[in-house]
Design a protein around this motif. Structure first.
Motif, mmCIF file in Angstrom:
data_model
loop_
_atom_site.group_PDB
_atom_site.id
_atom_site.type_symbol
_atom_site.label_atom_id
_atom_site.label_comp_id
_atom_site.label_asym_id
_atom_site.label_seq_id
_atom_site.Cartn_x
_atom_site.Cartn_y
_atom_site.Cartn_z
ATOM 1 N N ASP A 42 -5.665 -0.402 -10.297
ATOM 2 C CA ASP A 42 -4.781 0.744 -10.090
ATOM 3 C C ASP A 42 -5.520 2.077 -10.133
ATOM 4 O OD1 ASP A 42 -5.194 0.048 -12.769
ATOM 5 O OD2 ASP A 42 -3.350 1.002 -13.443
ATOM 6 N N ALA A 77 -5.094 3.460 -6.776
ATOM 7 C CA ALA A 77 -3.733 3.661 -6.263
ATOM 8 C C ALA A 77 -3.610 5.063 -5.689
ATOM 9 C CB ALA A 77 -2.708 3.453 -7.374
ATOM 10 N N GLY A 78 -3.082 5.156 -4.471
ATOM 11 C CA GLY A 78 -2.958 6.453 -3.819
ATOM 12 C C GLY A 78 -4.158 6.855 -2.989
ATOM 13 N N HIS A 79 -5.213 5.991 -2.963
ATOM 14 C CA HIS A 79 -6.395 6.241 -2.131
ATOM 15 C C HIS A 79 -6.289 5.349 -0.892
ATOM 16 C CE1 HIS A 79 -8.785 8.509 -5.220
ATOM 17 N NE2 HIS A 79 -7.932 7.878 -6.015
ATOM 18 N N GLU A 108 -6.918 1.258 -0.638
ATOM 19 C CA GLU A 108 -5.737 0.393 -0.557
ATOM 20 C C GLU A 108 -5.789 -0.483 0.695
ATOM 21 O OE1 GLU A 108 -1.876 1.768 -1.382
ATOM 22 O OE2 GLU A 108 -2.474 3.228 -2.909
ATOM 23 N N ALA A 110 0.535 3.183 -2.749
ATOM 24 C CA ALA A 110 1.289 3.789 -1.649
ATOM 25 C C ALA A 110 1.528 2.819 -0.496
ATOM 26 C CB ALA A 110 0.542 5.026 -1.135
ATOM 27 N N SER A 118 1.932 2.739 -8.778
ATOM 28 C CA SER A 118 1.815 3.896 -7.878
ATOM 29 C C SER A 118 0.983 3.626 -6.629
ATOM 30 C CB SER A 118 1.230 5.108 -8.627
ATOM 31 O OG SER A 118 2.052 5.468 -9.711
#
Length: 236
Positions: free
Chosen positions: A108, A111-113, A117, A149, A147
């Protein structure tokens, strides 16, 4: 492709010799998780495994242990700590599905990269097509709560087994400390162990680090682990 030797990886990461399943003291409720991790490392689990729990809960120890167990069976493994993702590239995942075990710690952290991802999504897909590659990942939260995406990545994470790593009670931490001390030829009384639990940070990583420091000090000074000695060495 990055591949492990018995104890050293070409990533800037080393597998500690003392972080194995034998040196791990499971909290109540984690026995099934340990069995599944061992089965995964042996290639006897058909699905991926996602384990989550707070920082310093023993997740990294278990990831190291799974890789060590696979290595002992001459199964090729890869350990990737994504906490250092800023210094590595998603390209390291190219072709790793040819290995027997891939352990991705702190998944995680990316997460958000989007690039990471996407790379993980494709890795899950490639591993699913292999006969003898297993995947274990760890995180601080469940797939839905972490989180991410990319919905398709979350979906892939939910394909396999998901376990919440249960925290240890203080009595269990005491036993774990005493086991660790015994492995080093030290005797840690209940009184001294409880003193450490009340005076130090209560996570096992910190407690083990303190115990290692006291082990070295006891050898240098030829002293037993008593409360006065510990107070002196730790300046408490």
């Amino acid at each position: 492709m990055t591949q492990s030797s018995p104890r050293q990886l070409s990533l800037p990461v080393y597998l500690p010799d003392d972080e194995t399943f034998n040196s791990y003291y499971p909290a109540s409720g984690n026995d099934e998780l340990i069995q599944k991790l061992q089965a995964c490392a042996e290639g006897n689990l058909t699905s991926s495994l996602y384990l989550y729990g707070p920082q310093k809960s023993g997740r990294t120890h278990l990831m190291h242990a799974a890789c060590a167990h696979a290595n002992d069976l001459d199964r090729r493994s890869l350990y990737v700590p994504l906490g250092i993702h800023a210094s590595i590239s998603p390209a390291l995942f190219e072709g790793v599905e040819a290995l027997n075990l891939i352990c991705i710690d702190d998944i995680d952290a990316v997460a958000g990269h989007p690039v990471w991802e996407e790379a993980l999504f494709h890795l899950y897909n490639r591993i699913a097509e292999q006969q003898d590659c297993r995947l274990i990942v760890s995180a601080s939260a469940s797939p839905i709560e972490a989180s991410f995406a990319l919905p398709d990545l979350v979906s892939r994470m939910q394909w396999g087994l998901i376990y919440h790593l249960q925290p240890m009670a203080d009595d269990e931490k005491l036993v774990a400390l005493q086991r660790r001390a015994a492995m080093r030829g030290l005797q840690l009384s209940d009184e001294v162990g409880r003193f450490l639990l009340t005076r130090m940070a209560r996570d096992l990583r910190t407690l083990f680090d303190v115990l290692d420091k006291l082990d070295k000090a006891s050898m240098v000074h030829q002293r037993k682990l008593t409360i006065p000695f510990i107070k002196e060495m730790l300046r408490l």
